[in-house]
Design an enzyme around this catalytic site. Structure first.
Site, mmCIF file in Angstrom:
data_model
loop_
_atom_site.group_PDB
_atom_site.id
_atom_site.type_symbol
_atom_site.label_atom_id
_atom_site.label_comp_id
_atom_site.label_asym_id
_atom_site.label_seq_id
_atom_site.Cartn_x
_atom_site.Cartn_y
_atom_site.Cartn_z
ATOM 1 N N ASP A 1 51.332 -44.502 -109.199
ATOM 2 C CA ASP A 1 50.827 -45.875 -109.297
ATOM 3 C C ASP A 1 51.831 -46.836 -108.661
ATOM 4 O O ASP A 1 53.039 -46.600 -108.701
ATOM 5 C CB ASP A 1 50.606 -46.271 -110.757
ATOM 6 C CG ASP A 1 49.573 -47.400 -110.882
ATOM 7 O OD1 ASP A 1 48.472 -47.117 -111.389
ATOM 8 O OD2 ASP A 1 49.868 -48.537 -110.463
ATOM 9 N N TYR B 1 36.035 -57.829 -102.597
ATOM 10 C CA TYR B 1 36.133 -56.571 -103.349
ATOM 11 C C TYR B 1 34.960 -55.608 -103.057
ATOM 12 O O TYR B 1 35.160 -54.419 -102.806
ATOM 13 C CB TYR B 1 36.184 -56.918 -104.836
ATOM 14 C CG TYR B 1 36.268 -55.754 -105.770
ATOM 15 C CD1 TYR B 1 37.428 -55.004 -105.881
ATOM 16 C CD2 TYR B 1 35.182 -55.407 -106.571
ATOM 17 C CE1 TYR B 1 37.503 -53.930 -106.760
ATOM 18 C CE2 TYR B 1 35.247 -54.345 -107.450
ATOM 19 C CZ TYR B 1 36.402 -53.613 -107.545
ATOM 20 O OH TYR B 1 36.471 -52.556 -108.413
HETATM 21 O O1 GDC Z 1 34.716 -60.148 -115.364
HETATM 22 P P1 GDC Z 1 33.427 -59.483 -115.601
HETATM 23 O O2 GDC Z 1 33.355 -58.490 -116.693
HETATM 24 O O3 GDC Z 1 32.988 -58.872 -114.228
HETATM 25 O O4 GDC Z 1 32.369 -60.658 -115.926
HETATM 26 C C1 GDC Z 1 31.077 -60.393 -116.409
HETATM 27 C C2 GDC Z 1 30.421 -61.716 -116.755
HETATM 28 O O5 GDC Z 1 31.027 -62.203 -117.964
HETATM 29 C C3 GDC Z 1 30.606 -62.802 -115.703
HETATM 30 O O6 GDC Z 1 29.419 -63.513 -115.498
HETATM 31 C C4 GDC Z 1 31.654 -63.718 -116.326
HETATM 32 O O7 GDC Z 1 31.536 -65.067 -115.912
HETATM 33 C C5 GDC Z 1 31.301 -63.576 -117.804
HETATM 34 N N1 GDC Z 1 32.356 -63.981 -118.731
HETATM 35 C C6 GDC Z 1 32.215 -64.819 -119.802
HETATM 36 N N2 GDC Z 1 33.381 -65.053 -120.379
HETATM 37 C C7 GDC Z 1 35.723 -64.165 -119.847
HETATM 38 O O8 GDC Z 1 36.364 -64.742 -120.726
HETATM 39 C C8 GDC Z 1 34.316 -64.327 -119.709
HETATM 40 N N3 GDC Z 1 36.334 -63.331 -118.965
HETATM 41 C C9 GDC Z 1 35.641 -62.664 -117.988
HETATM 42 N N4 GDC Z 1 36.306 -61.847 -117.174
HETATM 43 N N5 GDC Z 1 34.307 -62.819 -117.820
HETATM 44 C C10 GDC Z 1 33.655 -63.643 -118.667
HETATM 45 C C11 GDC Z 1 32.863 -56.614 -112.348
HETATM 46 C C12 GDC Z 1 34.077 -56.702 -111.446
HETATM 47 C C13 GDC Z 1 34.860 -55.464 -111.627
HETATM 48 C C14 GDC Z 1 34.006 -54.197 -111.510
HETATM 49 C C15 GDC Z 1 32.637 -54.328 -112.177
HETATM 50 C C16 GDC Z 1 31.637 -53.276 -111.790
HETATM 51 O O9 GDC Z 1 32.119 -57.772 -112.228
HETATM 52 O O10 GDC Z 1 34.814 -57.834 -111.774
HETATM 53 O O11 GDC Z 1 35.981 -55.421 -110.818
HETATM 54 O O12 GDC Z 1 33.895 -53.736 -110.198
HETATM 55 O O13 GDC Z 1 32.062 -55.557 -111.959
HETATM 56 O O14 GDC Z 1 30.473 -53.423 -112.531
HETATM 57 P P2 GDC Z 1 31.584 -58.484 -113.506
HETATM 58 O O15 GDC Z 1 30.757 -57.608 -114.357
HETATM 59 O O16 GDC Z 1 30.925 -59.730 -113.009
#
Ligand code: GDC
Length: 336
Positions: free
Chosen positions: A35, A151
């Site tokens: 890593d 990505y």
């Molecule tokens: O970050 P993520 O899980 O990635 O976000 C899912 C949804 O949840 C988004 O619409 C985001 O705005 C919402 N959300 C609400 N609150 C918070 O506090 C929060 N944090 C985050 N992170 N999100 C929040 C992902 C990629 C990955 C991977 C997967 C494959 O996209 O980021 O790298 O490849 O997809 O499925 P997501 O599901 O959009």
């Protein structure tokens, strides 16, 4: 079951990579774990493994050093995170193309038999994910190409790179498109965390601090499906052992809104319902996403087992105990 093999796992200090090392070690394989992160940032570290800390596989010389006399290679490495990271770091994300490319070249040169590439649901065409509730994404829905900017393009391009190495040089490749994998020993703070871990952390902290509000990105009506890590590892290994050479969804088809997931986490924590503050200007990604699992059932005769509630219980417990130990800002787990 894969055993008695010499296996290189790249990205072994990360979330899925760490769990994969644990499983393949348990099954009786000899593991080389690599890593880019320095030792203190690895999520999991095991004895009887040849560990290479702080090793950047964008550099082909590093790839050559660790692929000699290896049977199999699992490329679980990329510079990534949840929406908060990938939307704001597109150039960083795209540079992971060097890891896959240089690793494939080294594998070709040293005659590695089989290669695994960890792709993503972000490879799918965005126009098919504009409604909150959608039909599950089928593997063919990656084309015509219009993936997540940065990505997703890197993932789609690298999938094709794998295919051409298979066609032109005869390396067996297997490719999984992961759908939002979650579980213990993953990033839950610092900016790279995905929604399940972020929301578990926020609820756990609200409980500890007697807070009555939670911040949610977007309007909470956007949907996803989330795959528990144990199912991810099992699906990955079954795919690897199969003879199916094209990308396959490794995901759940339990599609939920972010609001529904927060309901589940609140129940697990035992906290009273929090007031939801919706941050509409935060990164939201696609409106709706879930996996269609027809192909995985057909080619692997397998489907995920862990329901969201069960997986979130384990994840919440781990994050709750970690935030208790170190406080809420655990950037230790997020350094690339
Ligand atoms: O970050 P993520 O899980 O990635 O976000 C899912 C949804 O949840 C988004 O619409 C985001 O705005 C919402 N959300 C609400 N609150 C918070 O506090 C929060 N944090 C985050 N992170 N999100 C929040 C992902 C990629 C990955 C991977 C997967 C494959 O996209 O980021 O790298 O490849 O997809 O499925 P997501 O599901 O959009």
């Amino acid at each position: 079951m894969i055993n008695n093999k010499k296996i290189l796992i790249v990205g072994a200090g990360g979330f899925i990579g760490g769990h994969l090392v644990k499983r393949l070690l348990r099954d009786g394989n000899s593991i080389i774990a690599v890593d880019i992160k320095s030792r203190e940032y690895w999520f999991q570290e095991f004895e009887d493994v040849e560990n290479h800390f702080s090793t950047d596989m964008k550099n082909i010389e590093n790839c050559r050093k660790v692929t000699k006399e290896v049977d199999y290679v699992f490329n679980m490495a990329c510079n990534m995170g949840g929406m908060g990271f990938i939307e704001n770091n597109k150039a960083e994300c795209m540079q992971s193309v060097l890891i896959n490319t240089n690793l494939l070249i080294a594998c070709k040169d040293f005659g590695v038999q089989k290669y695994f590439f960890s792709s993503s649901a972000c490879a799918y065409n965005k126009s098919m994910q504009q409604e909150a509730f959608i039909e599950g994404l089928k593997e063919e829905d990656a084309y015509p190409a219009d993936p997540e900017d940065g990505y997703g393009w890197e993932k789609l391009f690298s999938e094709r790179m794998c295919r051409h190495f298979m066609e032109d040089y005869g390396i067996e490749v297997r490719i999984a498109r992961y759908h939002n994998v979650y579980g213990p020993f993953g990033t839950y703070d610092g900016g790279r965390e995905k929604a399940p871990a972020a929301l578990c952390r926020k609820v756990a902290n609200a409980k500890k601090n007697n807070a009555d509000k939670i911040e949610i990105w977007g309007d909470g009506k956007q949907t996803r499906s989330f795959l528990y890590i144990d199912d991810c590892v099992e699906g990955t290994l079954r795919l690897f052992e199969s003879d199916y050479p094209n990308p396959v969804n490794i995901g759940s088809d339990e599609q939920v809104s972010i609001n529904q997931m927060v309901d589940v986490i609140e129940k697990i924590s035992g906290i009273k319902k929090l007031e939801r503050i919706y941050l509409l200007d935060k990164p939201k990604g696609v409106r709706g996403r879930t996996s269609n699992n027809d192909l995985v059932k057909k080619v692997l005769n397998w489907s995920y087992e862990t329901k969201l509630k069960e997986g979130l219980e384990k994840t919440y417990d781990w994050i709750n105990s970690e935030t208790g130990k170190h406080g809420s800002n655990l950037s230790k787990f997020t350094k690339s």
